[in-house]
Design a protein around this motif. Sequence first.
Motif: not given
Length: 459
Positions: A9-22
């Motif tokens: 998320a800090a790096g701007g990878d919104v989709e990746g952050a969402a996948a890890d949160s899921a």
Amino acid sequence: HGHRAWVRAAGGDVEGAAADSAAQEAVLRDLLDANPDAARLVYELGALLGQRGNVVWREDRPEEALPFLGEAEELLLASHDLGWDGSRAPATLLQVRGVLAHALRETGQRDLALETCDLAEEEFERYDGALDPFVESSLRAIEWYALADLEHVRSQVWDDLEDPQASRAASLRCIAAAERALEASPTHRGARLRLAASHQSLGRAAKRAGDVDTAAEHFDVALRTVRGVAKDFPDHVQSPVALAQVLSDRAKLAALRDERDLGVALRRERLALTQTTGFDAVTVARARHDLAAALVEGAGDDRATLEEAEAFASEVVEWIDGAGADEGEELVWLSAYLRGLARSRLDDVAGAREDALRTHERARRAGLDGARCLRYVADAWCEVLAAMERAGAGGEEREAAAPRALDALEAAIEAGYGDAAAHGIGMIRTPLLDALRTESVRLTDFHVDPTCSPTRSAL
């Protein structure tokens, strides 16, 4: 998964952050299936869902955020019932309920929003003073910020319900809570933004009440505060938006206080901000138009200022022509009106006439036949007539333009409060109305009925 979500998320990878949160959520749910009474697991899942709801809400999707936030609230309360007493638990519940209150308000559920605020504040009073002294400073800031956020929501709800006294009281409580948060953590970004937002709300209320000096005091505090946040956190996406809003409010107030130079300076700052921090094209065009309007208003007969105003207005007109802006936007016809105003005062009769025609045609195509719109159209033609007279145009030529102004003036008989220059619309010159206002008793707290006849009768 949780740490990697933060990094992405800090790096701007919104989709990746969402996948890890899921994935983090899935692991926690599996663990809870095997250990349903594990208080910490219940808390961690509640905190995670609160974070996910917050992300969705900040993406302007309040309806989609509600399920996350509702379940988060239930889980955090359940973790407390199961005996979890982690030092962050009270602050986490406060934060979740704050975002939940925002989402409820934005989906029209104002009563539930107020009820959520009440519950959260009762919880805050219950836990107040129970923090571990070794972590009190940081968590105190989080808790007081969360309380400020709740009061901010409450103020917005009362604004929606048109209760200025209740809104003012909530704004003052928000300021007090934000100041407590800043005592614990002087650079806390969220507390500073809430402090600014409450002063901005109080400034708007004072302006509506006609107390422009008090309004200026509140707007100036908000402006200093948000400028500081923007300087300290240059990459924070909310800071430029908040700064642009306060700059706009203070610049409008400057027109009412005869602070023309300040108004122009603030509008220049707002235009530079919108051009350099990723605002959409419409917002940039509006900022450019507002600066042109301020320049025209204070230009008098100064050609350099009028030429600068014409240039800014031309940029807006050209952008509209090239981008095919929404015909319903006021900017479509107001920009042509503004350029015509500058041109007429520069004695460019042909250009002023072209823009008067454009103003009339764009307004007609947009279906804007109300008094305010027609007042601008009439004023545009009056400016053309004045420019023609200064240029020595013949009587027949002037007579050909006069009916356009008269037709529009007849349709604008029911002009509103804002159509007099003395009420802040400096682009339109209404010296006779302004003189009448000066000599008159002013009734500033009169409330209208749904239609005009009973309003007139009551008055």
